[in-house]
Design an enzyme around this catalytic site. Structure first.
Site, mmCIF file in Angstrom:
data_model
loop_
_atom_site.group_PDB
_atom_site.id
_atom_site.type_symbol
_atom_site.label_atom_id
_atom_site.label_comp_id
_atom_site.label_asym_id
_atom_site.label_seq_id
_atom_site.Cartn_x
_atom_site.Cartn_y
_atom_site.Cartn_z
ATOM 1 N N HIS A 171 -77.778 54.428 12.161
ATOM 2 C CA HIS A 171 -79.069 55.390 12.479
ATOM 3 C C HIS A 171 -80.001 54.231 13.596
ATOM 4 O O HIS A 171 -80.705 54.786 13.925
ATOM 5 C CB HIS A 171 -79.493 56.130 11.711
ATOM 6 C CG HIS A 171 -80.343 55.429 10.370
ATOM 7 N ND1 HIS A 171 -80.025 55.938 9.288
ATOM 8 C CD2 HIS A 171 -80.776 54.177 10.218
ATOM 9 C CE1 HIS A 171 -80.452 55.807 8.073
ATOM 10 N NE2 HIS A 171 -81.039 54.907 8.855
ATOM 11 N N TYR A 258 -81.356 38.117 11.066
ATOM 12 C CA TYR A 258 -79.656 37.666 11.946
ATOM 13 C C TYR A 258 -80.290 36.100 13.255
ATOM 14 O O TYR A 258 -78.661 35.987 13.419
ATOM 15 C CB TYR A 258 -79.114 38.789 13.135
ATOM 16 C CG TYR A 258 -79.155 39.975 12.093
ATOM 17 C CD1 TYR A 258 -77.411 39.919 12.133
ATOM 18 C CD2 TYR A 258 -79.856 40.751 11.404
ATOM 19 C CE1 TYR A 258 -76.823 41.245 11.532
ATOM 20 C CE2 TYR A 258 -79.235 41.644 10.480
ATOM 21 C CZ TYR A 258 -77.734 42.107 10.701
ATOM 22 O OH TYR A 258 -76.809 42.725 10.152
#
Length: 488
Positions: A171, A258
């Site tokens: 989502h 990341y």
């Protein structure tokens, strides 16, 4: 319509309830069967009681069953939804705790970085067991909808090795679009049209239009910097927007894992995060939140059960993809969303075998991806770093190859920015030994790992991280909730 949906990991009570009520917002679905399965009989009992209460309150013919026998739940199922957390919070705590000894400070640690890679090693053998059962006992052509992290690794394994029709669902794109619509002053997120593409949790809004007008980088930066809340909570995301020219879907805290630039120096971490909520960068923030949520649910269960007596309100149907995909497949009402699938040329400058997250349309013919998307070069470069780690991680998990696992962790951008090869080798040994009960494919490697650990000279530290908060007690949570209610 009458068909069967199996939910694996249905003991994730809150999320299962959301999926259940979303699906029952589709009028044609009132006669379907939900088969719940989980390793926890206790959690299964709680969620079945809640769902039974919903069915009773809404006078529906919907059937709900619950069993710890997974094959029984999957038998004849047309759709299988997975929201499992292999190893639970016990293993997850090690995903955060052990890397901290080597200087690796994670906010989430369940999709990438050291914690996410080890989480994938625990999940992938189980995902392949799911796929075997789906092939053998589910309905012909059954579709596997994976919600479990690490999204890309799980979906990669299910498609490449499980040989099951699989789509990964998240989502992040919807939440990012809601933020952008808000800062631009839209009355509704529906006013925003966008193309968002990349890989899970590194998806990029490469095209934005508000009521038909193209939104450029400068306007978006100015809008975020002027926002009284997001300007403080999303400092790292805004910095990436300024440098890359496009906004990332992922939360401030998770995006920082990341990339190799924002969490590698303890004194720098606090500059880029915000402690108003765990998702903005707190050390081990999601672990703390998950622990508190579990404790809160156990204590407040009677209230959750009572709330299940309210009628289902279709106007409150969430933007989780699952119910909308099922509706499109079964009724041919077209749905546009963002799905995790094998690339196969959809994104021109990412590898063919990678699991991408990109726009697609669903109808009775299936999920049809919009092909020919090219990412900005900087976005593709950061995605490539993660894809290479994901590929090695999946292959290591399949083969039980601890050397390849260590190379995967070594190549993780944040790990590589913080730790030396010697530290990575020892850290992986330590994590594999600590989590051996959930890593059957590494059983042969555990004795040698233990031997290496007993003779190691690599130094570690006792470190809680740059921005750690303690788990709050039920009493503290109740007091905070009461104070917010009074203030609001």
């Amino acid at each position: 319509m009458s068909f069967k949906i199996a939910i694996i990991g249905a003991g994730s009570v809150g999320f299962t309830k959301k999926l259940f009520t979303d699906i029952l917002c589709v009028p044609e679905f009132k006669d379907i069967e939900f088969a719940l399965t989980d390793v926890s009989e206790h959690n299964l009992g709680m969620i079945k009681a809640i769902l039974d209460r919903i069915v009773e309150a809404n006078k529906l013919p919907t059937k709900v069953t619950a069993t710890t026998n997974r094959r029984e739940a999957l038998e004849g199922a047309r759709y299988i939804i997975s929201c499992v957390r292999v190893g639970g919070l016990e293993a997850y705590a090690d995903d955060i705790r052990i890397p901290l000894k080597y200087g690796i400070d994670q906010c989430v640690g369940d999709t990438i970085c050291a914690g996410g890679i080890l989480y994938g090693q625990r999940n992938i053998p189980v995902i392949l067991d799911f796929c075997k059962d789906i092939r053998e006992v589910a309905a012909t052509g059954a579709k596997f909808l994976n919600y479990a992290n690490p999204m890309a690794m799980n979906t990669w394994a299910a498609i490449e090795y499980g040989k099951v029709d699989t789509v990964g669902l998240c989502h992040g794109v919807q939440h990012g679009a809601e933020q952008i619509a808000e800062v631009l002053g839209a009355k509704s997120p529906s006013e925003l049209d966008y193309v968002c593409s990349g890989i899970n949790h590194q998806t990029w809004f490469i095209e934005l239009r508000l009521n038909g007008r193209t939104i450029g980088k400068d306007e978006l930066v100015a809008a975020f910097e002027a926002h009284p809340v997001y300007s403080k909570q999303e400092k790292l995301r805004i910095d990436v927007l300024k440098r890359f020219g496009v906004y990332s879907t992922e939360s401030n805290g998770h995006l920082s894992e990341y990339l190799p630039w924002y969490r590698k120096r303890p004194e720098e971490i606090t500059r880029w995060i915000d402690m108003s909520d765990w998702i903005h960068g707190e050390t081990g923030g999601y672990l703390r939140y998950s622990t508190e949520t579990r404790n809160w649910f156990e204590t407040e269960y009677p209230q959750f059960l009572e709330a299940a007596s309210k009628p289902i309100d279709p106007a409150k149907r969430s933007n989780e993809h699952a119910s909308h995909i099922l509706e499109a497949l079964e009724t041919n009402r077209v749905y546009r969303g963002h799905f995790n699938v094998k690339n196969n040329g959809v994104i021109t400058n990412l590898p063919q075998d990678a699991i991408i997250e990109s726009p697609g349309f669903v109808d009775r013919f299936g999920i049809n991806m919009a092909a020919g998307i090219t990412l900005p070069e900087a976005c593709a470069a950061t995605c490539m770093a993660s894809i290479n780690v994901q590929r090695m991680s999946v292959h290591a998990a399949i083969a039980g190859d601890i050397d390849l696992l260590k190379l995967a962790v070594l190549h993780d951008p944040l790990v590589g920015a913080v730790s030396t090869p010697e530290e990575v080798w020892q850290m992986v040994d330590e994590m594999v030994v600590a989590q051996a009960q959930w890593l059957p494919q590494y059983a042969h490697a555990v004795p040698a790992a233990k031997e290496r650990l007993s003779n190691s000279k690599v130094k570690t530290r006792d470190w809680a991280g740059a921005a750690r908060r303690s788990v709050r007690s039920i009493e503290e949570l109740r007091a905070e909730k009461a104070a917010l209610k009074q203030a609001g």
